[in-house]
Design an enzyme around this catalytic site. Structure first.
Site, PDB file in Angstrom:
ATOM      1  N   ARG A  59       0.711  -0.944  -0.133  1.00  0.00           N
ATOM      2  CA  ARG A  59       0.082  -0.234   0.107  1.00  0.00           C
ATOM      3  C   ARG A  59       0.931   1.351  -0.232  1.00  0.00           C
ATOM      4  NH1 ARG A  59      -2.810  -4.061   2.074  1.00  0.00           N
ATOM      5  NH2 ARG A  59      -0.611  -4.683   2.675  1.00  0.00           N
ATOM      6  N   THR A  60       1.781   1.509   0.818  1.00  0.00           N
ATOM      7  CA  THR A  60       2.477   2.515   1.042  1.00  0.00           C
ATOM      8  C   THR A  60       3.242   2.909  -0.099  1.00  0.00           C
ATOM      9  OG1 THR A  60       2.579   2.067   3.447  1.00  0.00           O
ATOM     10  CG2 THR A  60       3.905   4.012   2.900  1.00  0.00           C
ATOM     11  N   LYS A  87      26.190  -4.582  -0.959  1.00  0.00           N
ATOM     12  CA  LYS A  87      27.698  -4.644  -0.971  1.00  0.00           C
ATOM     13  C   LYS A  87      28.321  -3.925   0.272  1.00  0.00           C
ATOM     14  CE  LYS A  87      27.245  -3.824  -5.838  1.00  0.00           C
ATOM     15  NZ  LYS A  87      27.292  -2.860  -6.783  1.00  0.00           N
ATOM     16  N   ARG A 109      11.342   3.704   4.173  1.00  0.00           N
ATOM     17  CA  ARG A 109      10.794   2.897   5.007  1.00  0.00           C
ATOM     18  C   ARG A 109      12.018   1.977   5.487  1.00  0.00           C
ATOM     19  NH1 ARG A 109       5.602  -1.088   4.818  1.00  0.00           N
ATOM     20  NH2 ARG A 109       4.849   0.817   5.119  1.00  0.00           N
ATOM     21  N   HIS A 138       4.607   5.578  11.882  1.00  0.00           N
ATOM     22  CA  HIS A 138       4.246   5.587  10.500  1.00  0.00           C
ATOM     23  C   HIS A 138       3.169   6.601   9.990  1.00  0.00           C
ATOM     24  CE1 HIS A 138       2.959   3.893   6.446  1.00  0.00           C
ATOM     25  NE2 HIS A 138       2.799   2.754   6.806  1.00  0.00           N
TER      26      HIS A 138
HETATM   27  N1   CP Z   1      -0.397   0.031   5.933  1.00  0.00           N
HETATM   28  C1   CP Z   1       0.898  -0.402   5.432  1.00  0.00           C
HETATM   29  O1   CP Z   1       1.958   0.193   5.679  1.00  0.00           O
HETATM   30  O2   CP Z   1       0.789  -1.373   4.474  1.00  0.00           O
HETATM   31  P1   CP Z   1       2.117  -1.760   3.463  1.00  0.00           P
HETATM   32  O3   CP Z   1       3.065  -2.513   4.362  1.00  0.00           O
HETATM   33  O4   CP Z   1       1.529  -2.709   2.362  1.00  0.00           O
HETATM   34  O5   CP Z   1       2.856  -0.592   2.955  1.00  0.00           O
END
Ligand code: CP
Length: 310
Positions: A59-60, A87, A109, A138
Site C-alpha cells: 500500500r505505502t 555490497k 521505509r 508510520h
Molecule cells: N499499511 C501499510 O503500511 O501497508 P504496507 O506495508 O503494504 O505498505
C-alpha cells in the site's frame, strides 16, 4: 495558519492540530483528482520523488508512487535487495549518493526506528518522508487514518477509539495514538499484556480488560496486524488462542455505537485479528483507508514541495 513550514515529515509527534488539519484539508481537496478519467495535474512537474524501501510494502509504496505521478512528479524506486546496500554501503552513504542526483523528496521505509531522522540530518536539500521506521512511527498511515475517520464522523474531537492487538510492535498504533490525542479523540487499547508496551498509559491511552470493555460505546475500532516478523519471542500461546481472545467478529460490535467503523492498516491476517466476515459489513472502511492513502501522500508531497495550501 496559511502555510507549511516543515521540510521533512518524520512523525506525528510534535505536529500541531493545525498542521494535521492542513494536511487533511489539502488531501480532501486533492482527492477528487483520483476519481477523474485523466488522473493527472501538472502541479509538481519537474520535481523528483525517490521511494527507498528497506522493508516490503504494497500500500505505502504504490500509493506514494501514484501520488507523485498524479501530481506529474518523476519517481523512481529503490529496494534494499537490489541496491548497493547488499555490497555494504551504509544508509547515509546511500542517501548522499541518491541526493547527488538531485531528488526533491526521499521517501524511506526502514526496519530501524530513527532511520528517517538520521537521513534528515545528513541530506542537504531533499525532503525526507518517513514511510514507517521500525516500531516507531508510520505518520502517513496515521494521517490517512485520521482522514478516513473525519470523513465518516465529520470531526475528530470527542471521539472514542479502540485500538486492538499488537500495540507494542505497531508503528501504526503509535502514530494513530499521537494523532488522535492531538486532535482530541480518546483512545483505549486492548491486547495481550505481552503485546502492550511497558507503561502504555504514558502514551495517553486507557487499557481495557476485555473485548466488551474495549468496544463499549466506541465510534471507531482499529484492528492491528499481528506482526509475526517482529515477534522474536513467543508472546502468546497460539494464533488460534489469539483469534479467540483478541480477534474481532461481527457479534462483538453490539457493544459499540451503531455507526461504528472498523479499520485495519493491512495486510490483514484474516482469521487471526479479524474474522473473514468483518470484511464485508457496512462497518468496514479498510479499502477507503487505502484510497485515502493516495490523497494524503499527494497532500504531503504538495505541501513539502510548495510550502503552501492549494
Ligand atoms: N499499511 C501499510 O503500511 O501497508 P504496507 O506495508 O503494504 O505498505
Amino acid at each position: 495558519m496559511s502555510g507549511w513550514n516543515r521540510r521533512h515529515l518524520l512523525g506525528l509527534e510534535g505536529m500541531s492540530a493545525a498542521e494535521i488539519e492542513l494536511v487533511l484539508d489539502t488531501a480532501a481537496s486533492l482527492k477528487e483528482i483520483n476519481q477523474r478519467t485523466i488522473k493527472k495535474v501538472p502541479t509538481l512537474r519537474g520535481r523528483t520523488v525517490v521511494n527507498f524501501f528497506y522493508e516490503p510494502s504494497t500500500r505505502t509504496r504504490s500509493s506514494f508512487e501514484l501520488a507523485a505521478k498524479r501530481l506529474s512528479a518523476d519517481t523512481f524506486s529503490l529496494s534494499a535487495s537490489t541496491s548497493s546496500l547488499t555490497k555494504g554501503e551504509t544508509l547515509v552513504d546511500t542517501a548522499r549518493n541518491l541526493e547527488a542526483m538531485a531528488p526533491d523528496v526521499i521517501v524511506i521505509r526502514h526496519s530501524s526506528a530513527g532511520a528517517p531522522h538520521l537521513l534528515a540530518r545528513h541530506v542537504k536539500h531533499a525532503s525526507i518522508i518517513n514511510a514507517g521506521d521500525g516500531t516507531h512511527e508510520h505518520p502517513t498511515q496515521g494521517l490517512l487514518d485520521l482522514m478516513t475517520i473525519r470523513e465518516h464522523k465529520g470531526r475528530l474531537d470527542g471521539l472514542e477509539v479502540a485500538i486492538i492487538g499488537d500495540i507494542a510492535h505497531s508503528r501504526v498504533a503509535r502514530s494513530a495514538i499521537i494523532g488522535l490525542n492531538t486532535m482530541g479523540s480518546r483512545v483505549r487499547v486492548y491486547g495481550p499484556r505481552t503485546l502492550l508496551p511497558p507503561a502504555v498509559e504514558t502514551l495517553g491511552v486507557s487499557v481495557a480488560g476485555s473485548m466488551a470493555e474495549a468496544l463499549e460505546g466506541v465510534d471507531v475500532v482499529m484492528m492491528l496486524r499481528v506482526q509475526r516478523e517482529r515477534l522474536k519471542d513467543v508472546l502468546f500461546p497460539s494464533l488460534r488462542e489469539y483469534a479467540q481472545r483478541f480477534g474481532l467478529a461481527p457479534h462483538h460490535l453490539k457493544h459499540a455505537k451503531p455507526d461504528v467503523i472498523v479499520m485495519h492498516p493491512g495486510p490483514v491476517n484474516w482469521g487471526v485479528e479479524m474474522s473473514p466476515a468483518m470484511a464485508e459489513g457496512p462497518w468496514s472502511v479498510i479499502l477507503e483507508q487505502v484510497a485515502n492513502g493516495v490523497a494524503v501522500r499527494m497532500a504531503l508531497l504538495y505541501l513539502l514541495l510548495t510550502g503552501e495550501a492549494p
